[in-house]
Design a protein around this motif. Structure first.
Motif, PDB file in Angstrom:
ATOM      1  N   ASN A 147       0.851  -1.193   0.000  1.00 42.32           N
ATOM      2  CA  ASN A 147       0.000   0.000   0.000  1.00 42.32           C
ATOM      3  C   ASN A 147       0.885   1.240   0.000  1.00 42.32           C
ATOM      4  O   ASN A 147       0.804   2.094   0.892  1.00 42.32           O
ATOM      5  N   ALA A 148       1.730   1.321  -1.003  1.00 40.89           N
ATOM      6  CA  ALA A 148       2.758   2.355  -1.067  1.00 40.89           C
ATOM      7  C   ALA A 148       2.176   3.763  -1.130  1.00 40.89           C
ATOM      8  O   ALA A 148       1.064   3.977  -1.615  1.00 40.89           O
ATOM      9  N   GLY A 149       2.944   4.693  -0.626  1.00 45.41           N
ATOM     10  CA  GLY A 149       2.555   6.098  -0.645  1.00 45.41           C
ATOM     11  C   GLY A 149       3.434   6.871  -1.610  1.00 45.41           C
ATOM     12  O   GLY A 149       3.593   6.478  -2.752  1.00 45.41           O
ATOM     13  N   GLY A 150       3.984   7.958  -1.117  1.00 50.44           N
ATOM     14  CA  GLY A 150       4.839   8.784  -1.946  1.00 50.44           C
ATOM     15  C   GLY A 150       4.601  10.243  -1.643  1.00 50.44           C
ATOM     16  O   GLY A 150       4.049  10.603  -0.595  1.00 50.44           O
ATOM     17  N   LEU A 151       5.025  11.076  -2.581  1.00 48.64           N
ATOM     18  CA  LEU A 151       4.951  12.514  -2.366  1.00 48.64           C
ATOM     19  C   LEU A 151       3.567  13.077  -2.697  1.00 48.64           C
ATOM     20  O   LEU A 151       3.202  14.159  -2.268  1.00 48.64           O
ATOM     21  N   CYS A 152       2.794  12.311  -3.469  1.00 50.57           N
ATOM     22  CA  CYS A 152       1.502  12.812  -3.958  1.00 50.57           C
ATOM     23  C   CYS A 152       0.374  12.671  -2.944  1.00 50.57           C
ATOM     24  O   CYS A 152      -0.711  13.207  -3.139  1.00 50.57           O
ATOM     25  N   CYS A 153       0.639  11.910  -1.856  1.00 53.83           N
ATOM     26  CA  CYS A 153      -0.476  11.441  -1.024  1.00 53.83           C
ATOM     27  C   CYS A 153      -1.280  12.561  -0.388  1.00 53.83           C
ATOM     28  O   CYS A 153      -2.473  12.410  -0.146  1.00 53.83           O
ATOM     29  N   VAL A 154      -0.609  13.682  -0.087  1.00 49.67           N
ATOM     30  CA  VAL A 154      -1.300  14.764   0.610  1.00 49.67           C
ATOM     31  C   VAL A 154      -2.542  15.188  -0.159  1.00 49.67           C
ATOM     32  O   VAL A 154      -3.565  15.545   0.434  1.00 49.67           O
ATOM     33  N   LYS A 155      -2.481  15.100  -1.484  1.00 49.73           N
ATOM     34  CA  LYS A 155      -3.657  15.473  -2.282  1.00 49.73           C
ATOM     35  C   LYS A 155      -4.368  14.257  -2.870  1.00 49.73           C
ATOM     36  O   LYS A 155      -5.592  14.263  -2.981  1.00 49.73           O
ATOM     37  N   TYR A 156      -3.618  13.215  -3.252  1.00 51.87           N
ATOM     38  CA  TYR A 156      -4.205  12.142  -4.064  1.00 51.87           C
ATOM     39  C   TYR A 156      -4.319  10.787  -3.369  1.00 51.87           C
ATOM     40  O   TYR A 156      -4.718   9.810  -3.988  1.00 51.87           O
ATOM     41  N   GLY A 157      -3.954  10.722  -2.068  1.00 54.35           N
ATOM     42  CA  GLY A 157      -4.117   9.460  -1.355  1.00 54.35           C
ATOM     43  C   GLY A 157      -3.011   8.456  -1.633  1.00 54.35           C
ATOM     44  O   GLY A 157      -2.040   8.755  -2.334  1.00 54.35           O
ATOM     45  N   VAL A 158      -3.183   7.264  -1.079  1.00 57.68           N
ATOM     46  CA  VAL A 158      -2.178   6.217  -1.208  1.00 57.68           C
ATOM     47  C   VAL A 158      -2.633   5.185  -2.230  1.00 57.68           C
ATOM     48  O   VAL A 158      -3.685   5.343  -2.857  1.00 57.68           O
ATOM     49  N   THR A 159      -1.867   4.128  -2.383  1.00 57.71           N
ATOM     50  CA  THR A 159      -2.155   3.152  -3.439  1.00 57.71           C
ATOM     51  C   THR A 159      -3.582   2.610  -3.359  1.00 57.71           C
ATOM     52  O   THR A 159      -4.282   2.535  -4.370  1.00 57.71           O
ATOM     53  N   THR A 160      -4.015   2.247  -2.160  1.00 58.83           N
ATOM     54  CA  THR A 160      -5.342   1.624  -2.027  1.00 58.83           C
ATOM     55  C   THR A 160      -6.460   2.517  -2.589  1.00 58.83           C
ATOM     56  O   THR A 160      -7.495   2.021  -3.031  1.00 58.83           O
ATOM     57  N   ASP A 161      -6.223   3.820  -2.592  1.00 57.95           N
ATOM     58  CA  ASP A 161      -7.231   4.745  -3.107  1.00 57.95           C
ATOM     59  C   ASP A 161      -7.315   4.715  -4.631  1.00 57.95           C
ATOM     60  O   ASP A 161      -8.235   5.312  -5.205  1.00 57.95           O
ATOM     61  N   SER A 162      -6.363   4.063  -5.281  1.00 60.47           N
ATOM     62  CA  SER A 162      -6.342   4.007  -6.743  1.00 60.47           C
ATOM     63  C   SER A 162      -6.625   2.616  -7.294  1.00 60.47           C
ATOM     64  O   SER A 162      -6.352   2.357  -8.464  1.00 60.47           O
ATOM     65  N   VAL A 163      -7.119   1.713  -6.457  1.00 59.71           N
ATOM     66  CA  VAL A 163      -7.321   0.337  -6.920  1.00 59.71           C
ATOM     67  C   VAL A 163      -8.815   0.010  -6.964  1.00 59.71           C
ATOM     68  O   VAL A 163      -9.519   0.174  -5.972  1.00 59.71           O
ATOM     69  N   LEU A 164      -9.290  -0.441  -8.125  1.00 58.40           N
ATOM     70  CA  LEU A 164     -10.693  -0.829  -8.267  1.00 58.40           C
ATOM     71  C   LEU A 164     -10.897  -2.319  -8.013  1.00 58.40           C
ATOM     72  O   LEU A 164     -11.954  -2.715  -7.526  1.00 58.40           O
ATOM     73  N   GLY A 165      -9.895  -3.116  -8.341  1.00 58.19           N
ATOM     74  CA  GLY A 165     -10.044  -4.555  -8.154  1.00 58.19           C
ATOM     75  C   GLY A 165      -8.738  -5.265  -8.441  1.00 58.19           C
ATOM     76  O   GLY A 165      -7.841  -4.691  -9.079  1.00 58.19           O
ATOM     77  N   ILE A 166      -8.640  -6.491  -7.948  1.00 58.75           N
ATOM     78  CA  ILE A 166      -7.425  -7.269  -8.209  1.00 58.75           C
ATOM     79  C   ILE A 166      -7.788  -8.722  -8.468  1.00 58.75           C
ATOM     80  O   ILE A 166      -8.903  -9.164  -8.182  1.00 58.75           O
ATOM     81  N   GLU A 167      -6.824  -9.456  -9.012  1.00 63.73           N
ATOM     82  CA  GLU A 167      -6.913 -10.906  -9.048  1.00 63.73           C
ATOM     83  C   GLU A 167      -5.793 -11.442  -8.173  1.00 63.73           C
ATOM     84  O   GLU A 167      -4.662 -10.942  -8.227  1.00 63.73           O
ATOM     85  N   VAL A 168      -6.107 -12.429  -7.362  1.00 63.63           N
ATOM     86  CA  VAL A 168      -5.150 -12.966  -6.407  1.00 63.63           C
ATOM     87  C   VAL A 168      -5.182 -14.483  -6.457  1.00 63.63           C
ATOM     88  O   VAL A 168      -6.271 -15.078  -6.418  1.00 63.63           O
ATOM     89  N   VAL A 169      -4.021 -15.094  -6.481  1.00 65.69           N
ATOM     90  CA  VAL A 169      -3.956 -16.545  -6.344  1.00 65.69           C
ATOM     91  C   VAL A 169      -3.918 -16.860  -4.850  1.00 65.69           C
ATOM     92  O   VAL A 169      -3.061 -16.371  -4.110  1.00 65.69           O
TER      93      VAL A 169
END
Lengths: 461, 461
Positions: A147-169
């Motif tokens: 659930n990586a972050g970065g410099l953008c998070c203050v405005k755009y959130g972290v990784t989980t905020d950009s995920v609609l769905g996944i496939e997982v084994v």
């Protein structure tokens, strides 16, 4: 063991299975020097989902643990091998399967490099926000798993905020599809966000559907120099309180500034009396950005800044960010670095920096604090000599003392790097026995044989 | 049973336990007419967390199921009683415990009314985005349990995007604290987002820490009338593709417009040839809002709008929104309504509306489509006579047929209302057997005796 290796080779082909320890050594750890690591039985490179399923089934049958990993840019040892495990390297599954500009989404395999995705969607006028410092070599799969972050998070959130769905084994090799292609949806539990940040302990992500944003405007940049960290902290609190939402707000303390000025052989304009620099950007577009930075300028002056400088020149802004991004490299002039990751309420940043100064004096090691001031996520970085066991021990002590200060300030022991193999005790302390019990219950429900990354994040038993 | 009632009275006091079926009847169902409901053994009103824990422990001991609920504004039957259960009404735990303006967060009990929270934080210049249509009477706890959406989602996301942490009473009465007060944090699994949207099947939320945003600017409003729904749909796709982010983008089809015009005795300016209205707002502030609406204006004209009208007048904008919000009430002139909830990729909205027109003709019932065009979340609303078993059956058929169309368009069977007791089969169809298995595994891990809301969302066995 030979049976397992034969099955792995049958699954991914001979060239997809490495066992030579000279070669596998480069896949046995990530970038965190404190974390222990073992020697894998094999390093395996699947090229599609069916291969991942076959590998998982073979390992499950042989009761051989699996440690999934991407590029290995992690800073918590989460991707470190344990003895006799299979390291599952996802970097060859690196297709950008689809960019659907009309619905602002992308479908990717986990081995895609963050920067490659950014570049690919930029051609469609779109933007994938999460930007960890390692964005030019880390993979999307690793970003999802931490659930990586970065410099953008203050405005755009972290990784989980950009995920609609996944496939997982899953642990029995079955394929779970979570989420959807729509931007809203509440059908069932939010399994997507349960897997995001689970650090490879619950399954192997083989595909992700990611939400994209419109490409922001070219940013304008402001830098403010403060005579004390308390004043810089006050400015951050005030910026948040005023309702301003810069697209980036980074802080550098005195040690960071010194290191960077020496390394880049340039003046950051901070001057000798400067205890902290704040670097802010606004990507709201010409007039709006100017208005936002004007307000930040006023707040910084009111908080006691000696100097505030704003520029709408892109390359000048980029140079200022380069300085910020150079801190870790710059510190290598003084020794090896060990970077911590702690997140505090945004009103407590100055106290955390002060705490780091105290710890630095106490352990007798340089500690440079840089961080994402806009969300309170600080990276105090300890400089030490790795050939000295004494310095290593003091660095380790400083690392832990910083976490204690963070927790005492109402913070968390990891803002974006994760727990991995170095913060298990700290996780237990932060979430308490009930929290730990629920983690174990969920782990047992999804991975009853403790196949995936055992012993990472928490002990399953 | 008498033992349980005595224990419940000991836990919450005599006045906190209702058993008179004349009185408990008003707590046995929510707003969804299709959903079955039973008769509760008792309706219980805890006033603090310890009381919730005592109630849960007493029910666990007696193996009596618990159905938690807030105001009962739900539209899926998730809060409907089952025979012999304890309905746990959280409305008396309605304190706004803290508003921390400096860190832009609030700590609340679950019974706080959404509107009361909005008003309380507005005094600090802050904004709690989630705004379900029932915002003036639904509770935050219900919003959390359903992961409620609203009109704001196109720009500000859904409930889960505004939650930093929660406290939950688990099936054995222990209190789990998830998340934190910081805006970032990756310590452990994201248990917060697992409970958000779990519809009362995993525990009882007793406290929440919510992230607030700066109060947006007063919105400017645009309305566009299209001769065909296909053109309106094309405009929506184009607005998304262009990277515009209005703060609201709602669509009304011909049936909705007619009903509202008749009910409000006003012209919406749509004219007789109008098949769809698009209502957009921008809260980006004066010039930026004007720029944004100008671009939307151009897109709408290019897509074939007959008429586009923009206003920066607040009360005029409010009137237009009032019309949108009046659709359900307006439909009551024709009969009872049954509102569906389906979310499709934003490029497929016109096809969904067309599908609803076809279904309307087929079942011979009026179906009005309104929805959150900005995120593809549509609410086709079926009008029927509840005293006619035949009409009820046709309404039920239409309800299901709409979901089938939504799924076929790559959508989900619920964008914001939830699964509850009416869409269990549809959930199973959407997530498939592996998804269902994982739901059951997690449910069993956290609630092994199936104490919480059994049979809602999915069958645990």
């Amino acid at each position: 063991m030979e049976t397992l290796l034969a099955e792995l080779r049958a699954a991914v082909g001979d060239t997809g299975v490495l066992t030579d320890t000279d070669v596998t050594a480069s896949y046995q750890r990530d970038m965190m020097p404190l974390a222990p690591h073992g020697t894998p039985l094999a390093v395996v490179f699947p090229t599609n989902t069916e291969q991942v399923q076959a590998v998982v089934r073979a390992c499950a049958k042989a009761k051989t643990p699996i440690v999934p990993r991407g590029a290995g840019s992690g800073l918590s040892g989460a991707a470190n091998a344990i003895d006799g495990c299979v390291v599952l390297v996802m970097t060859k599954m690196n297709d950008i399967i689809e960019v659907d500009a009309d619905n602002r989404l992308a479908v990717v395999e986990p081995g895609v490099i963050n920067l490659d995705l950014r570049d690919a969607v930029e051609k469609h006028g779109l933007f994938y926000p999460p930007d960890p410092s390692s964005y030019d070599w880390c993979t999307i799969g690793g970003n999802l798993s931490t659930n990586a972050g970065g410099l953008c998070c203050v405005k755009y959130g972290v990784t989980t905020d950009s995920v609609l769905g996944i496939e997982v084994v899953l642990a029995d090799g079955e394929l779970l599809k979570t989420g959807r292609r729509t931007v809203k949806g509440v059908a069932g539990y939010d399994l997507t966000k349960l897997f995001i940040g689970s650090e490879g302990t619950l399954g192997v992500i083989t595909k992700a559907t990611l939400a994209l944003r419109p490409l922001p405007q070219a940013p304008s940049t402001l830098v403010a120099a403060f005579p004390t960290t308390a004043q810089a902290g006050a400015a951050v609190s005030r910026i948040i309180k005023e309702g301003l939402v810069p697209s980036l707000m980074e802080i550098m303390d005195r040690s960071s500034i010194e290191a960077v000025e020496r390394y880049l052989k340039t003046e950051l304009g901070a001057g000798p009396g400067c205890a902290a620099l704040l670097i802010c950007q606004s990507d709201a577009g010409a007039e709006a950005a100017q208005r936002e930075l004007n307000k930040i300028d006023t707040v910084c002056h009111d908080a006691g800044a000696d100097l505030v400088y704003a520029t709408h020149d892109l390359s000048e802004g980029r140079d200022l960010l380069t300085a910020r991004r150079a801190v870790l490299t710059a510190l290598e002039v003084y020794g090896s670095w060990l970077t911590d990751d702690v997140c505090v309420p945004r009103t407590r940043i100055a106290e955390l920096i002060q705490g780091c100064e105290d710890i630095s004096r106490e352990v007798g090691l340089r500690i440079a604090v840089v961080g994402h001031a806009g969300d309170g996520n600080m990276h105090p970085t300890i400089v030490y000599d790795p050939t000295s066991p004494d310095e290593f021990a003091r660095a380790r002590k400083a690392f832990d003392d910083i976490l204690a200060v963070g927790l005492a300030l109402g913070g968390t022991v990891t803002g974006e790097h994760g727990v991995g193999k170095i913060k298990r005790d700290w996780l237990a302390q932060e979430i308490g026995p009930i929290g730990l019990r629920v983690h174990r219950d969920i782990k047992r429900a999804l991975d009853p044989e403790n196949l995936f990354n055992p012993g990472s994040m928490f002990s399953a038993t």
